[in-house]
Design an enzyme around this catalytic site. Structure first.
Site, PDB file in Angstrom:
ATOM      1  N   PRO A  98      39.633  90.519 -34.684  1.00  0.00           N
ATOM      2  CA  PRO A  98      39.829  89.626 -33.540  1.00  0.00           C
ATOM      3  C   PRO A  98      41.218  88.972 -33.587  1.00  0.00           C
ATOM      4  O   PRO A  98      41.698  88.617 -34.663  1.00  0.00           O
ATOM      5  CB  PRO A  98      38.713  88.591 -33.678  1.00  0.00           C
ATOM      6  CG  PRO A  98      38.254  88.687 -35.099  1.00  0.00           C
ATOM      7  CD  PRO A  98      38.535  90.085 -35.559  1.00  0.00           C
ATOM      8  N   LEU A 103      42.369  86.417 -39.336  1.00  0.00           N
ATOM      9  CA  LEU A 103      42.020  87.611 -40.119  1.00  0.00           C
ATOM     10  C   LEU A 103      43.176  88.617 -40.187  1.00  0.00           C
ATOM     11  O   LEU A 103      42.982  89.760 -40.586  1.00  0.00           O
ATOM     12  CB  LEU A 103      40.757  88.279 -39.564  1.00  0.00           C
ATOM     13  CG  LEU A 103      39.455  87.489 -39.737  1.00  0.00           C
ATOM     14  CD1 LEU A 103      38.261  88.305 -39.247  1.00  0.00           C
ATOM     15  CD2 LEU A 103      39.217  87.070 -41.189  1.00  0.00           C
ATOM     16  N   ASP A 149      50.240  87.117 -45.187  1.00  0.00           N
ATOM     17  CA  ASP A 149      49.478  88.108 -44.416  1.00  0.00           C
ATOM     18  C   ASP A 149      50.035  89.511 -44.628  1.00  0.00           C
ATOM     19  O   ASP A 149      49.292  90.447 -44.971  1.00  0.00           O
ATOM     20  CB  ASP A 149      49.521  87.787 -42.915  1.00  0.00           C
ATOM     21  CG  ASP A 149      48.566  86.680 -42.529  1.00  0.00           C
ATOM     22  OD1 ASP A 149      48.211  85.887 -43.407  1.00  0.00           O
ATOM     23  OD2 ASP A 149      48.171  86.607 -41.354  1.00  0.00           O
TER      24      ASP A 149
HETATM   25  O1  PMV Z   1      47.806  83.826 -39.837  1.00  0.00           O
HETATM   26  P1  PMV Z   1      46.718  82.945 -40.334  1.00  0.00           P
HETATM   27  O2  PMV Z   1      45.962  82.283 -39.245  1.00  0.00           O
HETATM   28  O3  PMV Z   1      45.893  83.577 -41.392  1.00  0.00           O
HETATM   29  O4  PMV Z   1      47.400  81.694 -41.062  1.00  0.00           O
HETATM   30  C1  PMV Z   1      48.267  81.905 -42.071  1.00  0.00           C
HETATM   31  C2  PMV Z   1      48.139  80.882 -43.108  1.00  0.00           C
HETATM   32  C3  PMV Z   1      49.095  79.724 -43.056  1.00  0.00           C
HETATM   33  O5  PMV Z   1      49.201  79.300 -44.406  1.00  0.00           O
HETATM   34  C4  PMV Z   1      48.516  78.622 -42.205  1.00  0.00           C
HETATM   35  C5  PMV Z   1      50.468  80.074 -42.501  1.00  0.00           C
HETATM   36  C6  PMV Z   1      51.301  80.936 -43.414  1.00  0.00           C
HETATM   37  O6  PMV Z   1      52.352  81.393 -42.933  1.00  0.00           O
HETATM   38  O7  PMV Z   1      50.970  81.148 -44.586  1.00  0.00           O
END
Ligand code: PMV
Length: 312
Positions: A98, A103, A149
């Protein structure tokens, strides 16, 4: 001509979101139950590349894409990196992850495209190279992403991550059962990160202390995860501690609180939001025996989607 295909799984942050933007460590894992897929169909007689993305109801020519278009950006970065001609044909992109729910949908779609194009050109890209390309696109989405990510998705392994440092793959001593539930609410990561940044700028000491506390939780969690015979209850308590700090930081939401409470009441060892917050997904740590009951309780509490996954 033969099509080439690339895939990438989703991800969940187990510990340390937000503090990771400020140089503290975080732990993230791949979530293989959801995935993005890119399929490149070359067309020798064609002219240019058409991007077909039914999930967002879009089909367009690469040449007509705006400068901040993330799909066009990753194609351009990949072609530059490989030093090849521009692909001609159709690039079909699909995802069961989603969008905007923490995620890793954006990073997974970019990674799948890199894999599909690299395969087409017969290139064997190392995960670090894939991660670096995807990070460039993450900057378009997020502004100041930590890079967690793209790292966990490109390496497809649990990672202990500190911004701007070499990644550390994590050993998982015993399988961990996670139940991941979606509030159904979308929050833009750059907005949550930007809002926290403003508050941090106004009162850095207070926020730095909270980030330090989160960093300490992450390091304790790593020790437990890497042990062979760890007590998952200890890990669950750390998730709850991390959640308390995220609440203090103003990152949670009523919908997240509702799901987190439901999971704890149904027997989860611990539960917290995962990702940017203000919506998106939460994660609960369970045992094999309690996973089903926790998943059911989360559905009854209004979760839009529930995923049960095992981290190894
Ligand atoms: O992309 P998301 O929603 O998984 O958020 C990333 C996690 C944060 O620590 C909030 C932002 C980051 O760049 O690490």
């Amino acid at each position: 001509m033969t099509p080439t295909r690339g895939t990438a799984s989703g991800k969940a942050i187990l510990f340390g979101e937000h503090a990771v933007v400020y140089g503290r460590p975080a732990i993230a894992v791949p979530v293989t139950e959801v995935e993005a897929e890119a399929r490149f169909q070359p067309d020798a007689a064609g002219s240019g590349l058409t991007i077909v993305a039914p999930d967002i109801e879009r089909q367009y020519q690469l040449v007509a894409a705006t400068e901040d278009d993330p799909l066009a950006a990753i194609v351009g970065l990949t072609v530059d990196h490989l030093g090849t001609a521009w692909p001609v044909g159709e690039l079909h992109v699909r995802s069961t992850i989603p969008l905007g729910r923490g995620l890793g949908s954006g990073a997974a779609i970019s990674t799948a495209i890199v894999h599909a194009l690299a395969r087409h050109y017969g290139a064997d890209l190392a995960p670090a190279a894939v991660s670096a390309l995807v990070y460039e696109v993450e900057k378009l989405h997020h502004g100041t992403p930590s890079g967690i990510d793209n790292t966990v998705i490109a390496f497809e392994q649990p990672v202990y991550f500190i911004k701007n440092q070499p990644i550390e793959r994590m050993r998982v001593g015993q399988p961990l059962t996670l139940v991941i539930a979606d509030t159904g609410q979308t929050a833009a990561t750059h907005e949550v990160v930007g809002d926290l940044r403003q508050r941090w700028q106004a009162n850095p000491e207070r926020y730095e202390t909270d980030f330090d506390d989160i960093g300490a939780i992450v390091n304790r969690a790593r020790q437990i995860i890497e042990q062979d015979a760890a007590d998952v209850s200890d890990l669950g308590r750390l998730m709850n501690d991390n959640q308390n700090l995220l609440e203090t930081l103003g990152i949670s939401s009523p919908a997240l609180q509702r799901l987190i409470s439901a999971a704890r009441q149904a027997g989860a060892k611990g539960a917290k939001l995962s990702g940017a917050g203000w919506g998106g997904n939460m994660i609960a740590l369970t045992t094999d025996q309690t996973a089903e009951a926790v998943a059911q309780a989360l559905k009854e509490a209004g979760a839009a989607q529930v995923i049960v996954t095992t981290i190894r």
